[in-house]
Write a protein that holds these residues in place. Structure first.
Motif, PDB file in Angstrom:
ATOM      1  N   VAL A   1       0.857  -1.189   0.000  1.00 30.06           N
ATOM      2  CA  VAL A   1       0.000   0.000   0.000  1.00 30.06           C
ATOM      3  C   VAL A   1       0.891   1.238   0.000  1.00 30.06           C
ATOM      4  O   VAL A   1       1.818   1.348   0.803  1.00 30.06           O
ATOM      5  CB  VAL A   1      -0.942   0.031   1.223  1.00 30.06           C
TER       6      VAL A   1
ATOM      7  N   ARG B   1       0.470   5.440   0.177  1.00 30.56           N
ATOM      8  CA  ARG B   1      -0.446   6.548   0.426  1.00 30.56           C
ATOM      9  C   ARG B   1       0.248   7.868   0.097  1.00 30.56           C
ATOM     10  O   ARG B   1       1.442   8.035   0.358  1.00 30.56           O
ATOM     11  CB  ARG B   1      -0.909   6.570   1.891  1.00 30.56           C
TER      12      ARG B   1
ATOM     13  N   THR C   1      -6.102   6.929  -7.674  1.00 31.64           N
ATOM     14  CA  THR C   1      -6.343   5.883  -6.672  1.00 31.64           C
ATOM     15  C   THR C   1      -6.717   4.582  -7.374  1.00 31.64           C
ATOM     16  O   THR C   1      -7.511   4.565  -8.315  1.00 31.64           O
ATOM     17  CB  THR C   1      -7.475   6.305  -5.720  1.00 31.64           C
TER      18      THR C   1
ATOM     19  N   ASN D   1      -1.470  -1.253  -4.070  1.00 29.05           N
ATOM     20  CA  ASN D   1      -2.590  -0.367  -3.749  1.00 29.05           C
ATOM     21  C   ASN D   1      -2.097   1.068  -3.611  1.00 29.05           C
ATOM     22  O   ASN D   1      -1.266   1.366  -2.752  1.00 29.05           O
ATOM     23  CB  ASN D   1      -3.252  -0.831  -2.445  1.00 29.05           C
TER      24      ASN D   1
ATOM     25  N   THR E   1      -3.342   4.770  -2.702  1.00 28.71           N
ATOM     26  CA  THR E   1      -4.440   5.515  -2.078  1.00 28.71           C
ATOM     27  C   THR E   1      -4.079   6.985  -2.025  1.00 28.71           C
ATOM     28  O   THR E   1      -3.041   7.351  -1.451  1.00 28.71           O
ATOM     29  CB  THR E   1      -4.711   4.993  -0.652  1.00 28.71           C
TER      30      THR E   1
ATOM     31  N   THR F   1      -5.128  10.693  -0.754  1.00 31.16           N
ATOM     32  CA  THR F   1      -5.926  11.337   0.283  1.00 31.16           C
ATOM     33  C   THR F   1      -6.062  12.824  -0.014  1.00 31.16           C
ATOM     34  O   THR F   1      -5.168  13.441  -0.585  1.00 31.16           O
ATOM     35  CB  THR F   1      -5.294  11.148   1.666  1.00 31.16           C
TER      36      THR F   1
ATOM     37  N   ASP G   1      -5.814  14.411   5.547  1.00 34.25           N
ATOM     38  CA  ASP G   1      -4.500  14.440   6.177  1.00 34.25           C
ATOM     39  C   ASP G   1      -4.518  15.165   7.510  1.00 34.25           C
ATOM     40  O   ASP G   1      -3.646  14.950   8.353  1.00 34.25           O
ATOM     41  CB  ASP G   1      -3.486  15.130   5.247  1.00 34.25           C
TER      42      ASP G   1
END
Length: 209
Positions: free
Chosen positions: A37, A39, A108, A125, A127, A129, A134
């Protein structure tokens, strides 16, 4: 002429056989940890990667990236905000990168790294935001700091009130003592009543003092 043609054919067959043998011995391997993942806040740079090993291959990797759409992995259309690169790690091993220069919410999703047409990595993955997401983690700390600040203000005001109240009591007490002291000394300075009857004597007493 026939001999030359035969030799040329044998050379071509030999080269093709060697190439096919090399490709048959080439085993691409892509390494991406499961459940990877990444981010990133919107409008920032993000770099994801996969590791490629070409055992028995005598070529550079042929890397491509795709984005999962249901069961299909759709090839990416590289644009001004997405690009790829790779670097050598050691002999027969490389690291390939997919770089989002200015990532957006539309980026995303799940991405895969491919080598050639057969080897595909686990899904990565990504992602993205928003700015508000945040800052959500700051919420509890803001409440805690606000509570601590309020308690500190209340304690400070209470302390100043007590100090001021004590000071007022001390001032009143000192004033009362001073008045009592003055009254006592006034009584000591009062002349006997019979001296007020004779003004000349009073003046004489006053001057003597």
């Amino acid at each position: 002429m026939i001999i030359q043609a035969t030799i040329l054919i044998l050379i071509c067959v030999n080269v093709i056989g060697t190439t096919n043998g090399t490709e048959m011995n080439c085993v691409p391997l892509i390494r991406v940890p499961r459940n990877s993942v990444f981010r990133a806040p919107v409008m920032t740079k993000l770099k994801i990667n996969c590791t490629i090993t070409l055992d028995g291959c005598h070529r550079n990797p042929r890397v491509s990236w795709c984005k999962l759409n249901g069961s299909d992995c759709k090839a990416l259309n590289y644009s001004h905000h997405i690009r790829t690169e790779w670097k050598d790690i050691k002999k027969h091993e490389w690291m390939a990168f997919l770089i989002f220069l200015n990532i957006s919410m539309e980026d995303t999703g799940l991405y895969r790294c491919k080598e050639g047409d057969t080897s595909v990595s686990h899904a990565i993955n990504v992602t993205v935001t928003g700015a508000d997401d945040d800052l959500k983690w700051l919420g509890p700390y803001v409440y805690i700091c606000s509570g601590v600040g309020l308690v500190f203000i209340v304690m400070t005001v209470s302390f100043l009130y007590v100090i001021r109240h004590q000071g007022t009591k001390s001032t009143r007490k000192d004033k009362a003592n001073k008045n009592q002291y003055m009254d006592t000394h006034k009584k000591d300075l009062l002349l006997p009543p019979h001296l007020y009857l004779n003004s000349d004597l009073l003046t004489s007493v006053v001057y003597r003092v």
